[in-house]
Design a protein around this motif. Structure first.
Motif, PDB file in Angstrom:
ATOM      1  N   ASP A  18       0.740  -1.197  -0.070  1.00 22.64           N
ATOM      2  CA  ASP A  18       0.100   0.055   0.070  1.00 22.64           C
ATOM      3  C   ASP A  18       1.089   1.258   0.001  1.00 22.64           C
ATOM      4  OD1 ASP A  18      -2.182  -1.870   0.015  1.00 22.64           O
ATOM      5  OD2 ASP A  18      -2.584  -1.415   2.327  1.00 22.64           O
ATOM      6  N   GLU A  19       2.009   1.279   0.770  1.00 19.92           N
ATOM      7  CA  GLU A  19       2.786   2.478   0.871  1.00 19.92           C
ATOM      8  C   GLU A  19       4.006   2.444  -0.090  1.00 19.92           C
ATOM      9  OE1 GLU A  19       3.841   3.275   5.096  1.00 19.92           O
ATOM     10  OE2 GLU A  19       1.758   3.298   5.652  1.00 19.92           O
ATOM     11  N   ARG A  20       4.036   1.565  -0.886  1.00 20.58           N
ATOM     12  CA  ARG A  20       5.087   1.242  -1.815  1.00 20.58           C
ATOM     13  C   ARG A  20       6.373   1.488  -1.252  1.00 20.58           C
ATOM     14  NH1 ARG A  20       3.785   1.841  -7.019  1.00 20.58           N
ATOM     15  NH2 ARG A  20       5.710   2.956  -7.739  1.00 20.58           N
ATOM     16  N   VAL A  21       6.613   0.676  -0.204  1.00 24.27           N
ATOM     17  CA  VAL A  21       7.883   0.740   0.540  1.00 24.27           C
ATOM     18  C   VAL A  21       9.208   0.238  -0.349  1.00 24.27           C
ATOM     19  CG1 VAL A  21       8.987  -0.416   2.576  1.00 24.27           C
ATOM     20  CG2 VAL A  21       6.812   0.382   2.759  1.00 24.27           C
ATOM     21  N   VAL A  22       8.842  -0.739  -1.234  1.00 23.14           N
ATOM     22  CA  VAL A  22      10.137  -1.216  -1.879  1.00 23.14           C
ATOM     23  C   VAL A  22      10.541  -0.185  -2.842  1.00 23.14           C
ATOM     24  CG1 VAL A  22      10.877  -3.041  -3.357  1.00 23.14           C
ATOM     25  CG2 VAL A  22       9.221  -3.660  -1.705  1.00 23.14           C
ATOM     26  N   GLU A  23       9.634   0.377  -3.630  1.00 21.57           N
ATOM     27  CA  GLU A  23       9.988   1.545  -4.242  1.00 21.57           C
ATOM     28  C   GLU A  23      10.470   2.651  -3.656  1.00 21.57           C
ATOM     29  OE1 GLU A  23       6.549  -0.740  -6.054  1.00 21.57           O
ATOM     30  OE2 GLU A  23       7.226   0.003  -4.033  1.00 21.57           O
ATOM     31  N   HIS A  24      10.131   3.008  -2.293  1.00 24.39           N
ATOM     32  CA  HIS A  24      10.594   4.082  -1.378  1.00 24.39           C
ATOM     33  C   HIS A  24      12.205   3.691  -1.245  1.00 24.39           C
ATOM     34  CE1 HIS A  24      11.052   7.201   1.301  1.00 24.39           C
ATOM     35  NE2 HIS A  24      11.307   6.348   2.293  1.00 24.39           N
ATOM     36  N   ALA A  25      12.331   2.255  -0.874  1.00 20.13           N
ATOM     37  CA  ALA A  25      13.826   1.941  -0.652  1.00 20.13           C
ATOM     38  C   ALA A  25      14.633   2.290  -1.806  1.00 20.13           C
ATOM     39  CB  ALA A  25      13.685   0.468  -0.064  1.00 20.13           C
ATOM     40  N   ALA A  26      14.237   1.850  -3.088  1.00 22.82           N
ATOM     41  CA  ALA A  26      14.980   1.841  -4.139  1.00 22.82           C
ATOM     42  C   ALA A  26      15.265   3.267  -4.400  1.00 22.82           C
ATOM     43  CB  ALA A  26      14.316   1.360  -5.255  1.00 22.82           C
TER      44      ALA A  26
ATOM     45  N   SER B 271      28.410  -2.070  13.003  1.00 20.95           N
ATOM     46  CA  SER B 271      29.577  -2.163  12.562  1.00 20.95           C
ATOM     47  C   SER B 271      29.991  -3.893  12.604  1.00 20.95           C
ATOM     48  CB  SER B 271      30.453  -1.613  13.483  1.00 20.95           C
ATOM     49  OG  SER B 271      30.410  -2.190  14.745  1.00 20.95           O
ATOM     50  N   ASN B 272      30.798  -4.292  11.702  1.00 22.78           N
ATOM     51  CA  ASN B 272      31.395  -5.424  11.877  1.00 22.78           C
ATOM     52  C   ASN B 272      32.756  -5.525  11.270  1.00 22.78           C
ATOM     53  OD1 ASN B 272      31.354  -8.598  12.155  1.00 22.78           O
ATOM     54  ND2 ASN B 272      30.502  -8.818   9.860  1.00 22.78           N
ATOM     55  N   PHE B 273      33.942  -5.833  12.150  1.00 26.84           N
ATOM     56  CA  PHE B 273      35.160  -5.942  11.949  1.00 26.84           C
ATOM     57  C   PHE B 273      35.509  -4.377  11.491  1.00 26.84           C
ATOM     58  CE2 PHE B 273      34.385 -10.429  10.165  1.00 26.84           C
ATOM     59  CZ  PHE B 273      34.270 -10.851  11.443  1.00 26.84           C
ATOM     60  N   ASN B 274      36.121  -4.084  10.028  1.00 30.33           N
ATOM     61  CA  ASN B 274      36.354  -2.919   9.712  1.00 30.33           C
ATOM     62  C   ASN B 274      35.378  -1.918   9.016  1.00 30.33           C
ATOM     63  OD1 ASN B 274      36.705  -4.498   7.685  1.00 30.33           O
ATOM     64  ND2 ASN B 274      37.802  -3.086   6.442  1.00 30.33           N
ATOM     65  N   ARG B 275      34.272  -2.376   9.115  1.00 32.78           N
ATOM     66  CA  ARG B 275      33.115  -1.801   8.307  1.00 32.78           C
ATOM     67  C   ARG B 275      32.063  -1.065   9.061  1.00 32.78           C
ATOM     68  NH1 ARG B 275      33.473  -7.230   6.856  1.00 32.78           N
ATOM     69  NH2 ARG B 275      31.352  -7.323   7.728  1.00 32.78           N
ATOM     70  N   ILE B 276      31.235  -0.015   8.628  1.00 31.75           N
ATOM     71  CA  ILE B 276      30.184   0.487   9.235  1.00 31.75           C
ATOM     72  C   ILE B 276      28.950   0.092   7.991  1.00 31.75           C
ATOM     73  CG2 ILE B 276      28.935   2.533   9.886  1.00 31.75           C
ATOM     74  CD1 ILE B 276      30.754   1.840  11.825  1.00 31.75           C
ATOM     75  N   HIS B 277      27.803  -0.669   8.492  1.00 34.08           N
ATOM     76  CA  HIS B 277      26.775  -0.715   7.572  1.00 34.08           C
ATOM     77  C   HIS B 277      25.690   0.376   7.842  1.00 34.08           C
ATOM     78  CE1 HIS B 277      27.976  -5.155   7.034  1.00 34.08           C
ATOM     79  NE2 HIS B 277      28.796  -4.652   7.132  1.00 34.08           N
ATOM     80  N   VAL B 278      25.131   0.673   6.718  1.00 32.81           N
ATOM     81  CA  VAL B 278      24.035   1.702   6.693  1.00 32.81           C
ATOM     82  C   VAL B 278      22.796   1.001   6.428  1.00 32.81           C
ATOM     83  CG1 VAL B 278      23.329   3.842   5.791  1.00 32.81           C
ATOM     84  CG2 VAL B 278      25.905   3.468   6.374  1.00 32.81           C
ATOM     85  N   VAL B 279      21.983   0.670   7.534  1.00 30.57           N
ATOM     86  CA  VAL B 279      20.884  -0.174   7.115  1.00 30.57           C
ATOM     87  C   VAL B 279      19.808   0.268   7.853  1.00 30.57           C
ATOM     88  CG1 VAL B 279      22.050  -2.297   6.353  1.00 30.57           C
ATOM     89  CG2 VAL B 279      22.094  -1.908   8.680  1.00 30.57           C
ATOM     90  N   PRO B 280      19.168   1.509   7.891  1.00 30.86           N
ATOM     91  CA  PRO B 280      18.120   1.713   8.774  1.00 30.86           C
ATOM     92  C   PRO B 280      16.930   1.237   7.996  1.00 30.86           C
ATOM     93  CG  PRO B 280      18.681   3.514   7.150  1.00 30.86           C
ATOM     94  CD  PRO B 280      19.714   2.501   7.097  1.00 30.86           C
ATOM     95  N   PRO B 281      15.705   1.428   8.965  1.00 28.16           N
ATOM     96  CA  PRO B 281      14.483   1.048   8.391  1.00 28.16           C
ATOM     97  C   PRO B 281      14.195   1.540   6.972  1.00 28.16           C
ATOM     98  CG  PRO B 281      14.076   1.820  10.600  1.00 28.16           C
ATOM     99  CD  PRO B 281      15.575   2.300  10.398  1.00 28.16           C
ATOM    100  N   LEU B 282      13.437   0.898   6.019  1.00 25.70           N
ATOM    101  CA  LEU B 282      13.350   1.264   4.721  1.00 25.70           C
ATOM    102  C   LEU B 282      12.265   2.348   4.861  1.00 25.70           C
ATOM    103  CD1 LEU B 282      12.458  -2.487   2.933  1.00 25.70           C
ATOM    104  CD2 LEU B 282      14.531  -1.389   3.711  1.00 25.70           C
ATOM    105  N   THR B 283      11.536   2.471   5.824  1.00 21.41           N
ATOM    106  CA  THR B 283      10.582   3.654   5.924  1.00 21.41           C
ATOM    107  C   THR B 283      11.337   4.870   6.413  1.00 21.41           C
ATOM    108  OG1 THR B 283       9.946   2.719   8.222  1.00 21.41           O
ATOM    109  CG2 THR B 283       8.442   2.261   6.385  1.00 21.41           C
ATOM    110  N   ILE B 284      12.504   5.111   6.548  1.00 20.31           N
ATOM    111  CA  ILE B 284      13.055   6.311   7.259  1.00 20.31           C
ATOM    112  C   ILE B 284      12.807   7.200   6.062  1.00 20.31           C
ATOM    113  CG2 ILE B 284      15.421   5.543   6.035  1.00 20.31           C
ATOM    114  CD1 ILE B 284      16.610   6.825   8.363  1.00 20.31           C
TER     115      ILE B 284
END
Length: 460
Positions: A345-353, A424-437
């Motif tokens: 309904d909210e086209r969340v996948v399209e918003h994430a893309a 974070s994991n080892f030497n990385r920062i992952h940017v993975v917020p909610p898809l609805t951000i």
């Protein structure tokens, strides 16, 4: 930028003596009684979370933090989404639980909705309690279907913490649990930044990675291999988006040798990559597809396996030797129905893309231009990683593989001071917020990360 998603705005929160006392008691009881996963128990200082809403949460000291982790990359709809909360409440008032041998409406509708988005032909859904047991059951199905024992998977992967799943995993968490008795074999997947094949282009990396896999299959004996299990986009191991054509090439190798392809979509699935499932980026249909996390934003534990017709027919007149007490739990499935309907309904996948193309991709590249600790930016949708290095020329990681470093600790501490909860994991920062951000919140988080990297570099 799509504007159909309406993120839940965090309301003002009061932090008083009662809240502080409750947080202190929760911490005391946790340290006295709770045994934490993946941790040396006496060396951790876990954060208390008192409440969460949308893309934000509050810690035990009353600090508001922008959640760039989606916890363990599962709150795809953010925290406390009202449609999902309401669905759980309504289901609890009707039918809290029932044995999996009985039909229940929530499970039936969840299966229908999931199958409506999986690749064509994956129309049968076996429900589990999470991603690890989904992968365990997918491998069991593959072995029974083919009559073969071995499973191939890549280094730099994660498939779960149960016995078989952790042995299929290709990261250091496997080492202490590896019994060398589970019929698993590892190979190198494509990762151009740290190429195992001396490749200089994505095309070379793809070609050489497929040639390597073909050789591993030949040397192991194709007639002994039941399945190749791949994260469609490896998540915890580094968000390494495979080059175009790689998954197609793996599919062709599987077809040539009668090997099943299992796509682990536990983290990448349900919109995280900007598609419903990450295999869509290469137009590939696996024989088995595993899922969890985003299927219901983690509100109630749920996972599963989407099964091809050929594998389903193996068990049409032969009992499948496996099951779970809580398979297709009504509360979990009601949350899945509400989650998927909300995403539609909210086209969340399209918003994430759109977020990936318009905010995270360009925004993170801008950060890389300002910070020499950033060796590479990679990702898609709302699924990104920063590879942090001490030297861009040598690509020396800012923390060793399987470990951390004072520099990484400084980055994480600076993020927390900024009001950002990073993954974070080892030497990385992952940017993975909610898809609805929202785009505004996403840019706020990138600005926080920018300032944190500056502060940590100054302190190094």
């Amino acid at each position: 930028m799509t504007d159909t998603v309406t993120p839940v705005a965090p309301a003002p929160t009061a932090y008083d003596d009662t809240t502080a006392a409750d947080a202190a008691r929760a911490y005391e009881l946790d340290r006295r009684h709770v045994f934490h996963s993946w941790s040396a128990q006496a060396e951790i200082d876990p954060m208390v979370v008192t409440r969460a809403e949308g893309s934000w949460l509050w810690d035990g000291a009353g600090n508001r933090l922008l959640d760039f982790t989606s916890q363990l990359v599962f709150t795809n709809l953010g925290h406390q989404h009202p449609r999902v909360v309401r669905a759980i409440q309504e289901q609890a008032a009707t039918l809290c639980t029932v044995a999996p041998s009985s039909v229940n409406a929530a499970r039936s509708e969840a299966a229908r909705l999931i199958a409506s988005h999986t690749p064509d032909g994956l129309d049968r859904i076996f429900f589990t309690n999470g991603g690890a047991d989904a992968n365990e059951h997918a491998i069991r199905m593959a072995r029974l279907h083919t009559g073969r024992p071995k499973v191939l998977s890549r280094y730099r992967s994660y498939h779960g913490g149960t016995q078989l799943a952790i042995n299929v995993t290709g990261d250091p968490r496997r080492w202490a649990n590896d019994s060398a008795s589970t019929g698993t074999v590892h190979f190198f997947g494509p990762f151009l930044y740290r190429s195992a094949f001396s490749a200089t282009t994505e095309a070379e990396e793809c070609e050489r990675a497929l040639a390597h896999l073909e050789q591993v299959i030949a040397l192991e004996g194709p007639q002994t291999i039941a399945a190749i299990m791949l994260e469609s986009i490896p998540g915890t191991a580094g968000i390494m988006v495979p080059p175009p054509g790689y998954l197609t090439g793996v599919r062709e190798l599987c077809d040539r040798h009668g090997i099943l392809l299992i796509a682990d979509e536990v983290m990448a699935g349900f919109g995280r990559s900007g598609r419903w499932f990450a295999v869509e980026h290469d137009g590939v249909t696996p024989d088995l597809l595993t899922f969890a996390k985003g299927v219901n934003s983690g509100y109630v534990p749920l996972g599963g396996v989407a099964i091809s017709e050929a594998v389903h027919q193996t068990f049409a007149h032969r009992s499948y030797p496996g099951g779970l007490t809580y398979s297709g739990h009504p509360l979990a499935c009601a949350a899945a129905v509400a989650t998927i309907e909300t995403m539609e309904d909210e086209r969340v996948v399209e918003h994430a893309a759109a977020l990936g193309q318009e905010v995270f991709g360009p925004g993170l590249e801008e950060l890389a231009g300002r910070h020499d600790w950033i060796g590479e930016v990679r990702g898609t949708g709302v699924f990104w990683a920063l590879e942090l290095v001490s030297d861009r020329a040598t690509r020396e990681p800012l923390a060793p593989y399987g470990g951390s470093s004072p520099q990484m600790a400084a980055v994480l501490a600076a993020c927390k001071r900024e009001g950002l909860l990073p993954m974070s994991n080892f030497n990385r920062i992952h940017v993975v917020p909610p898809l609805t951000i929202s785009a505004e919140e996403a840019r706020t988080g990138l600005a926080m990360l920018d300032r944190a990297l500056t502060a940590a570099r100054a302190d190094a």
